[in-house]
Design a protein around this motif. Structure first.
Motif, mmCIF file in Angstrom:
data_model
loop_
_atom_site.group_PDB
_atom_site.id
_atom_site.type_symbol
_atom_site.label_atom_id
_atom_site.label_comp_id
_atom_site.label_asym_id
_atom_site.label_seq_id
_atom_site.Cartn_x
_atom_site.Cartn_y
_atom_site.Cartn_z
ATOM 1 N N LEU A 64 -7.724 -17.152 51.209
ATOM 2 C CA LEU A 64 -7.595 -15.708 51.050
ATOM 3 C C LEU A 64 -8.426 -15.212 49.870
ATOM 4 O O LEU A 64 -9.106 -14.195 49.964
ATOM 5 N N PHE A 65 -8.412 -15.951 48.778
ATOM 6 C CA PHE A 65 -9.199 -15.571 47.601
ATOM 7 C C PHE A 65 -10.690 -15.572 47.919
ATOM 8 O O PHE A 65 -11.414 -14.640 47.568
ATOM 9 N N VAL A 66 -11.175 -16.597 48.597
ATOM 10 C CA VAL A 66 -12.594 -16.695 48.951
ATOM 11 C C VAL A 66 -12.987 -15.556 49.889
ATOM 12 O O VAL A 66 -14.018 -14.905 49.703
ATOM 13 N N LEU A 67 -12.138 -15.279 50.868
ATOM 14 C CA LEU A 67 -12.424 -14.194 51.804
ATOM 15 C C LEU A 67 -12.439 -12.843 51.105
ATOM 16 O O LEU A 67 -13.310 -12.007 51.354
ATOM 17 N N GLU A 68 -11.490 -12.637 50.198
ATOM 18 C CA GLU A 68 -11.427 -11.381 49.447
ATOM 19 C C GLU A 68 -12.682 -11.190 48.599
ATOM 20 O O GLU A 68 -13.252 -10.104 48.552
ATOM 21 N N GLU A 69 -13.126 -12.260 47.939
ATOM 22 C CA GLU A 69 -14.335 -12.175 47.117
ATOM 23 C C GLU A 69 -15.559 -11.858 47.979
ATOM 24 O O GLU A 69 -16.416 -11.064 47.583
ATOM 25 N N ASP A 70 -15.637 -12.451 49.164
ATOM 26 C CA ASP A 70 -16.765 -12.177 50.060
ATOM 27 C C ASP A 70 -16.774 -10.717 50.521
ATOM 28 O O ASP A 70 -17.830 -10.112 50.669
ATOM 29 N N LEU A 71 -15.578 -10.164 50.751
ATOM 30 C CA LEU A 71 -15.515 -8.774 51.192
ATOM 31 C C LEU A 71 -15.784 -7.793 50.059
ATOM 32 O O LEU A 71 -16.452 -6.782 50.238
ATOM 33 N N LEU A 72 -15.272 -8.094 48.871
ATOM 34 C CA LEU A 72 -15.451 -7.180 47.738
ATOM 35 C C LEU A 72 -16.857 -7.259 47.149
ATOM 36 O O LEU A 72 -17.379 -6.261 46.650
ATOM 37 N N PHE A 73 -17.442 -8.450 47.163
ATOM 38 C CA PHE A 73 -18.758 -8.650 46.574
ATOM 39 C C PHE A 73 -19.679 -9.322 47.578
ATOM 40 O O PHE A 73 -19.961 -10.514 47.476
ATOM 41 N N PRO A 74 -20.188 -8.571 48.555
ATOM 42 C CA PRO A 74 -21.089 -9.182 49.539
ATOM 43 C C PRO A 74 -22.369 -9.669 48.864
ATOM 44 O O PRO A 74 -22.790 -9.129 47.842
ATOM 45 N N SER A 75 -22.962 -10.687 49.428
ATOM 46 C CA SER A 75 -24.125 -11.310 48.787
ATOM 47 C C SER A 75 -25.300 -10.348 48.635
ATOM 48 O O SER A 75 -26.118 -10.505 47.743
ATOM 49 N N SER A 76 -25.371 -9.331 49.467
ATOM 50 C CA SER A 76 -26.499 -8.393 49.366
ATOM 51 C C SER A 76 -26.431 -7.540 48.109
ATOM 52 O O SER A 76 -27.443 -7.005 47.666
ATOM 53 N N THR A 77 -25.256 -7.401 47.513
ATOM 54 C CA THR A 77 -25.127 -6.579 46.299
ATOM 55 C C THR A 77 -24.576 -7.371 45.113
ATOM 56 O O THR A 77 -24.349 -6.813 44.055
ATOM 57 N N GLN A 78 -24.362 -8.642 45.268
ATOM 58 C CA GLN A 78 -23.661 -9.442 44.258
ATOM 59 C C GLN A 78 -24.544 -9.844 43.074
ATOM 60 O O GLN A 78 -25.659 -10.294 43.239
ATOM 61 N N LEU A 79 -23.975 -9.663 41.876
ATOM 62 C CA LEU A 79 -24.577 -10.152 40.637
ATOM 63 C C LEU A 79 -23.521 -10.988 39.920
ATOM 64 O O LEU A 79 -22.393 -10.536 39.725
ATOM 65 N N VAL A 80 -23.891 -12.208 39.534
ATOM 66 C CA VAL A 80 -22.995 -13.085 38.798
ATOM 67 C C VAL A 80 -23.694 -13.495 37.506
ATOM 68 O O VAL A 80 -24.852 -13.887 37.518
ATOM 69 N N VAL A 81 -22.957 -13.391 36.381
ATOM 70 C CA VAL A 81 -23.506 -13.764 35.077
ATOM 71 C C VAL A 81 -22.660 -14.905 34.523
ATOM 72 O O VAL A 81 -21.429 -14.788 34.433
#
Length: 189
Positions: A64-81
Motif C-alpha cells: 500500500l505504501f509503495v502504491l501510494e507513493e507511485d500515485l502521489l509522486f509519478p515518475s514523470s514529475t518526481q524529484l528525490v534529494v
C-alpha cells in the motif's frame, strides 16, 4: 449484474483493513470468551495462524505504501534529494537546509547517531516532491563544526534540468585531505 470498479489503492487498503479487523476480532473474541486451547498443538496452531496474519498485514501495508507513493509522486514529475557523507574527519554535521528555486523545501537537524550512520555509509532521503519539467536551481546550506572545532556554514548550488523522467540528486559531503577541509557537492544520479 453490476460491477463495482475500485482503484488498486482502495482495493489494497480494503484488504489490509480486512485482515487487520479479522486479526483483532479473533483476539478479542478469544479474550472475551476466555478461550484456551485444549492442547499444546492447538495453542501452537493458533500462534502460527496469528503470526501468519501479522506477516500478511505487514506485507499488504508495504504494498500500500509503495502504491501510494507511485500515485502521489509519478515518475514523470518526481524529484528525490539524498544526502551522504564521506568519513567526516573535517566536518561534524549539525543541520542541513535545502531550497528549491529559492523556496525552502526541507530543514533537518541531526543527532550524533544519525551523523554516525551517515559516516558509516548511510544515505538519507531528504526530500521527495513533484516538480514541473524545465530548469531549476537547488541550494543546500550545511551547518556544523569544521576543522579546529570552528563553527562552519557552507552552501552549494546546482542548476539542473527536469525532464519527463524521475530526477535524483545527491548532496555529498566529502573530506578533502589535500585542503584538510570538507567539500560540498550536488551530483545527479
Amino acid at each position: 449484474m453490476y460491477k463495482i470498479k475500485c482503484s488498486p489503492v482502495k482495493t489494497l487498503f480494503s484488504r489490509v483493513m480486512l485482515v487487520g479487523v479479522m486479526c483483532m476480532s479473533s483476539i478479542t473474541l478469544a479474550q472475551q470468551n476466555d478461550l484456551k486451547p485444549e492442547t499444546a498443538a492447538d495453542e501452537q496452531t493458533l500462534a502460527q495462524q496469528l503470526q501468519q496474519l501479522k506477516k500478511e498485514v505487514i506485507a499488504l501495508n508495504r504494498d500500500l505504501f509503495v502504491l501510494e507513493e507511485d500515485l502521489l509522486f509519478p515518475s514523470s514529475t518526481q524529484l528525490v534529494v539524498y544526502l551522504s557523507m564521506d568519513v567526516g574527519n573535517y566536518f561534524d554535521l549539525d543541520s542541513v537546509e535545502v531550497k528549491l528555486d529559492d523556496v525552502t523545501v526541507t530543514h533537518y537537524l541531526y543527532t550524533e547517531k544519525q551523523q554516525a550512520a551517515l559516516i558509516k555509509g548511510g544515505v538519507q532521503k531528504l526530500h521527495l516532491a513533484n516538480l514541473a519539467q524545465g530548469e531549476h536551481v537547488i541550494s543546500a546550506f550545511f551547518l556544523g563544526k569544521g576543522p579546529h572545532e570552528r563553527e562552519y556554514k557552507r552552501a552549494t548550488s546546482f542548476t539542473f534540468t527536469k525532464s519527463a523522467d524521475a530526477k535524483m540528486l545527491e548532496l555529498r559531503i566529502v573530506d578533502s585531505t589535500a585542503n584538510q577541509q570538507p567539500e560540498f557537492k550536488v551530483v545527479e544520479l
